[in-house]
Design an enzyme around this catalytic site. Structure first.
Site, PDB file in Angstrom:
ATOM      1  N   GLY A   1       0.864  -1.191   0.000  1.00  0.00           N
ATOM      2  CA  GLY A   1       0.000   0.000   0.000  1.00  0.00           C
ATOM      3  C   GLY A   1       0.892   1.228   0.000  1.00  0.00           C
ATOM      4  O   GLY A   1       2.064   1.174  -0.394  1.00  0.00           O
ATOM      5  N   ARG A   2       0.339   2.340   0.491  1.00  0.00           N
ATOM      6  CA  ARG A   2       1.109   3.587   0.520  1.00  0.00           C
ATOM      7  C   ARG A   2       2.414   3.443   1.299  1.00  0.00           C
ATOM      8  O   ARG A   2       3.478   3.872   0.843  1.00  0.00           O
ATOM      9  CB  ARG A   2       0.268   4.690   1.176  1.00  0.00           C
ATOM     10  CG  ARG A   2      -0.676   5.368   0.202  1.00  0.00           C
ATOM     11  CD  ARG A   2      -1.487   6.395   0.955  1.00  0.00           C
ATOM     12  NE  ARG A   2      -2.576   5.705   1.647  1.00  0.00           N
ATOM     13  CZ  ARG A   2      -3.824   6.135   1.689  1.00  0.00           C
ATOM     14  NH1 ARG A   2      -4.144   7.268   1.124  1.00  0.00           N
ATOM     15  NH2 ARG A   2      -4.748   5.468   2.314  1.00  0.00           N
ATOM     16  N   ILE A   3       2.325   2.824   2.494  1.00  0.00           N
ATOM     17  CA  ILE A   3       3.535   2.715   3.324  1.00  0.00           C
ATOM     18  C   ILE A   3       4.523   1.734   2.684  1.00  0.00           C
ATOM     19  O   ILE A   3       5.732   1.984   2.657  1.00  0.00           O
ATOM     20  CB  ILE A   3       3.179   2.302   4.768  1.00  0.00           C
ATOM     21  CG1 ILE A   3       2.203   3.308   5.392  1.00  0.00           C
ATOM     22  CG2 ILE A   3       4.438   2.208   5.638  1.00  0.00           C
ATOM     23  CD1 ILE A   3       1.607   2.894   6.736  1.00  0.00           C
TER      24      ILE A   3
ATOM     25  N   ARG B   1      -2.300  -7.774  -2.918  1.00  0.00           N
ATOM     26  CA  ARG B   1      -3.511  -8.272  -3.587  1.00  0.00           C
ATOM     27  C   ARG B   1      -3.546  -7.827  -5.044  1.00  0.00           C
ATOM     28  O   ARG B   1      -3.904  -8.582  -5.925  1.00  0.00           O
ATOM     29  CB  ARG B   1      -4.771  -7.778  -2.861  1.00  0.00           C
ATOM     30  CG  ARG B   1      -5.241  -8.739  -1.795  1.00  0.00           C
ATOM     31  CD  ARG B   1      -6.370  -8.143  -1.024  1.00  0.00           C
ATOM     32  NE  ARG B   1      -6.033  -6.779  -0.583  1.00  0.00           N
ATOM     33  CZ  ARG B   1      -6.835  -5.981   0.103  1.00  0.00           C
ATOM     34  NH1 ARG B   1      -8.030  -6.380   0.401  1.00  0.00           N
ATOM     35  NH2 ARG B   1      -6.442  -4.789   0.488  1.00  0.00           N
TER      36      ARG B   1
ATOM     37  N   ARG C   1       0.702  -5.012  12.089  1.00  0.00           N
ATOM     38  CA  ARG C   1      -0.103  -5.439  13.226  1.00  0.00           C
ATOM     39  C   ARG C   1       0.433  -6.773  13.735  1.00  0.00           C
ATOM     40  O   ARG C   1       0.850  -7.624  12.948  1.00  0.00           O
ATOM     41  CB  ARG C   1      -1.574  -5.612  12.822  1.00  0.00           C
ATOM     42  CG  ARG C   1      -2.339  -4.308  12.631  1.00  0.00           C
ATOM     43  CD  ARG C   1      -2.544  -3.558  13.943  1.00  0.00           C
ATOM     44  NE  ARG C   1      -3.287  -2.321  13.742  1.00  0.00           N
ATOM     45  CZ  ARG C   1      -2.738  -1.142  13.463  1.00  0.00           C
ATOM     46  NH1 ARG C   1      -1.432  -1.009  13.367  1.00  0.00           N
ATOM     47  NH2 ARG C   1      -3.499  -0.065  13.298  1.00  0.00           N
TER      48      ARG C   1
ATOM     49  N   GLU D   1      -0.797  -5.506  23.049  1.00  0.00           N
ATOM     50  CA  GLU D   1      -0.072  -4.247  23.299  1.00  0.00           C
ATOM     51  C   GLU D   1      -0.752  -3.465  24.418  1.00  0.00           C
ATOM     52  O   GLU D   1      -1.985  -3.451  24.460  1.00  0.00           O
ATOM     53  CB  GLU D   1      -0.057  -3.399  22.018  1.00  0.00           C
ATOM     54  CG  GLU D   1       0.746  -4.055  20.920  1.00  0.00           C
ATOM     55  CD  GLU D   1       0.764  -3.219  19.631  1.00  0.00           C
ATOM     56  OE1 GLU D   1       0.285  -2.077  19.637  1.00  0.00           O
ATOM     57  OE2 GLU D   1       1.274  -3.730  18.627  1.00  0.00           O
TER      58      GLU D   1
ATOM     59  N   HIS E   1       5.348   0.227  19.302  1.00  0.00           N
ATOM     60  CA  HIS E   1       4.369   0.681  18.290  1.00  0.00           C
ATOM     61  C   HIS E   1       4.518   2.188  18.019  1.00  0.00           C
ATOM     62  O   HIS E   1       3.611   2.976  18.311  1.00  0.00           O
ATOM     63  CB  HIS E   1       2.937   0.335  18.738  1.00  0.00           C
ATOM     64  CG  HIS E   1       1.958   0.309  17.602  1.00  0.00           C
ATOM     65  ND1 HIS E   1       0.855  -0.503  17.569  1.00  0.00           N
ATOM     66  CD2 HIS E   1       1.919   1.010  16.437  1.00  0.00           C
ATOM     67  CE1 HIS E   1       0.173  -0.293  16.456  1.00  0.00           C
ATOM     68  NE2 HIS E   1       0.804   0.632  15.744  1.00  0.00           N
ATOM     69  N   ILE E   2       5.664   2.557  17.455  1.00  0.00           N
ATOM     70  CA  ILE E   2       5.946   3.984  17.241  1.00  0.00           C
ATOM     71  C   ILE E   2       6.063   4.353  15.759  1.00  0.00           C
ATOM     72  O   ILE E   2       6.680   5.357  15.421  1.00  0.00           O
ATOM     73  CB  ILE E   2       7.226   4.441  17.996  1.00  0.00           C
ATOM     74  CG1 ILE E   2       8.435   3.551  17.630  1.00  0.00           C
ATOM     75  CG2 ILE E   2       6.993   4.478  19.493  1.00  0.00           C
ATOM     76  CD1 ILE E   2       9.773   4.101  18.137  1.00  0.00           C
ATOM     77  N   GLY E   3       5.451   3.529  14.893  1.00  0.00           N
ATOM     78  CA  GLY E   3       5.560   3.800  13.450  1.00  0.00           C
ATOM     79  C   GLY E   3       5.262   5.242  13.069  1.00  0.00           C
ATOM     80  O   GLY E   3       6.005   5.875  12.324  1.00  0.00           O
TER      81      GLY E   3
HETATM   82  C1  8YV Z   1      -0.734   4.658  15.232  1.00  0.00           C
HETATM   83  C2  8YV Z   1      -0.852   2.756  13.494  1.00  0.00           C
HETATM   84  O1  8YV Z   1       0.230   5.467  15.763  1.00  0.00           O
HETATM   85  O2  8YV Z   1      -1.998   4.193  12.064  1.00  0.00           O
HETATM   86  C3  8YV Z   1      -1.871   3.056  12.473  1.00  0.00           C
HETATM   87  O3  8YV Z   1      -2.586   2.118  12.064  1.00  0.00           O
HETATM   88  O4  8YV Z   1      -0.619   1.636  13.806  1.00  0.00           O
HETATM   89  C4  8YV Z   1      -0.069   3.867  14.133  1.00  0.00           C
HETATM   90  O5  8YV Z   1       0.217   4.805  13.177  1.00  0.00           O
HETATM   91  C5  8YV Z   1      -1.268   3.945  16.350  1.00  0.00           C
HETATM   92  O6  8YV Z   1      -2.063   2.955  15.914  1.00  0.00           O
HETATM   93  C6  8YV Z   1      -2.015   4.915  17.272  1.00  0.00           C
HETATM   94  O7  8YV Z   1      -3.383   4.727  17.297  1.00  0.00           O
END
Ligand code: 8YV
Length: 320
Positions: A156-158, A178, A238, A267, A286-288
Site C-alpha cells: 500500500g502507501r507505506i 492483492r 499489526r 499491546e 508501536h511507534i511507526g
Molecule cells: C498509530 C498505526 O500510531 O496508524 C496506524 O494504524 O498503527 C499507528 O500509526 C497507532 O495505531 C495509534 O493509534
C-alpha cells in the site's frame, strides 16, 4: 446543549481547545493507564462522538451502548480494532487517518530494519555497560542492507514508501500484494512475486499488510521455514499477522536470523512475552507514526472528522 465528545487518550491542547469551543469535550487524562472498559462503556452511553486509538476495542457491545453515538474517529490508518459491521448496523460513521503518516511510518520501518540488521540497540547497550573493552574483527557484526533483497508484503502507501527508501540503498525490491502495482514496477523496477518465492528470495521481509481475517497468521511456521537462515523479519503493521509462538521458535532455533518488531499480538507487550528474552529481536513500542508533526496531523484529521459529523456533514476518510 453542546454535543459531547469522549477522547480515550490525553491530547495536545492545540487540538482540544478548538474542539472545546464548539463541543463538550471529555477526555481520559491518564498517560500511564489506558481507559478502563467500565469507564469507556459509561462514557459511550452519553456521548455523540468517540475518539479512539488502536488499543481501544470498539466492539458490538460498545456500539450498542452508544445510543446517541454518531461517529467513531479512529486515530490510526488501521481500523482492525473497530467492528465495522456493528457500526454499519447502528448507523455510526467510522473514520481513520490515512496519508499523513505514510513517510513517517516508512522512516521507522527502515530505521528498525537497519537497527536489527546491524544490531544497533545491542551495540549501543554494550557501550553504556562498559563492555566495549577491546576491538575484535567479528565483534558486533550484522547483515548488510545495501545491495540486499527486500521483500515487502502489503504494497500500500507505506509499502511503496519503504520500497522507495530501499532503492536508495541499492536493494532489489520484491513485493506481494492483492493487486499488482504496474506503475511502480515500471517506474522503479519493483518486482511482483508470489508469497512463497518472495519469502525464499528476500534477505529482509517487511510485513505491511492490514490486519484482516485473511492476514492473521500470514507468517507462521511454514512461511518462516521458507525464509533464508540469514533473513531478517520486520513487522510494523499489526501483531497478529506474524504468529508470535512460531516466530519465537524460528528465532531460537536459527530458522531465521533476526526480527524487528514494532507491533505485537497484545499491546502494550506483556513483559512475559518470550520474544523479549531473545537477543536477536529488536522491540519497539508501536511507534511507526510517532513524530510530533505526524501525530498532530493525525489528531487534526480526527478532529475534522468529528466536527464534520457533529455539524451534520459527511466526514472525510470514511470507512463506514
Ligand atoms: C498509530 C498505526 O500510531 O496508524 C496506524 O494504524 O498503527 C499507528 O500509526 C497507532 O495505531 C495509534 O493509534
Amino acid at each position: 446543549m453542546k454535543p459531547i465528545i469522549f477522547i480515550t487518550r490525553k491530547l495536545d491542547n492545540r487540538v482540544v481547545a478548538p474542539l472545546q469551543e464548539k463541543f463538550n469535550v471529555r477526555m481520559w487524562e491518564s498517560e500511564s493507564e489506558s481507559v478502563p472498559r467500565a469507564v469507556l462503556l459509561k462514557e459511550v452511553a452519553e456521548v455523540d462522538a468517540l475518539w479512539t486509538v488502536v488499543s481501544d476495542s470498539v466492539d458490538r457491545e460498545l456500539l450498542e451502548t452508544g445510543k446517541k453515538l454518531k461517529i467513531v474517529a479512529n486515530m490510526a490508518v488501521g481500523y482492525n480494532n473497530v467492528d465495522l459491521d456493528a457500526a454499519r448496523e447502528h448507523g455510526v460513521f467510522v473514520t481513520n487517518t490515512p496519508g499523513v503518516l505514510t513517510e513517517t511510518t516508512a522512516d521507522l520501518a527502515f530505521a528498525l530494519l537497519l537497527a536489527t540488521a546491524r544490531k544497533l540497540i545491542f551495540a549501543e547497550s554494550e557501550v553504556r555497560k562498559g563492555n566495549w573493552n577491546s576491538w575484535s574483527p567479528m565483534q558486533y557484526t550484522g547483515m548488510d542492507v545495501s545491495g540486499a533483497t527486500i521483500g515487502i508484503i502489503g504494497m500500500g502507501r507505506i509499502g511503496e514508501a519503504v520500497a522507495r527508501r530501499a532503492k536508495g540503498f541499492d536493494m532489489r525490491v520484491l513485493y506481494n500484494n492483492r493487486n499488482r502495482k504496474r506503475e511502480a514496477e515500471a517506474e522503479h523496477g519493483f518486482e511482483f512475486m508470489e508469497l512463497d518465492r518472495l519469502l525464499a528470495e528476500a534477505d529482509f521481509v517487511v510485513t505491511l499488510a492490514p490486519h484482516t481475517p485473511e492476514t492473521v497468521g500470514l507468517i507462521s511456521a511454514r512461511e518462516l521455514g521458507l525464509m533464508k537462515s540469514t533473513a531478517v523479519l520486520i513487522n510494523v503493521s499489526r501483531g497478529g499477522i506474524v504468529d508470535e509462538t512460531d516466530l519465537y521458535e524460528a528465532l531460537k532455533d536459527g530458522t531465521i536470523w533476526a526480527a524487528g518488531l514494532d507491533v505485537f499480538e497484545t499491546e502494550p507487550v506483556p513483559l512475559d512475552n518470550p520474544l523479549l528474552t531473545l537477543p536477536n529481536v529488536t522491540v519497539l513500542p508501536h511507534i511507526g507514526s510517532a513524530s510530533i508533526k505526524t501525530r498532530l496531523a493525525m489528531m487534526n484529521l480526527n478532529a475534522q472528522a468529528i466536527t464534520a459529523v457533529l455539524e451534520g456533514r459527511e466526514p472525510e476518510n470514511r470507512i463506514v
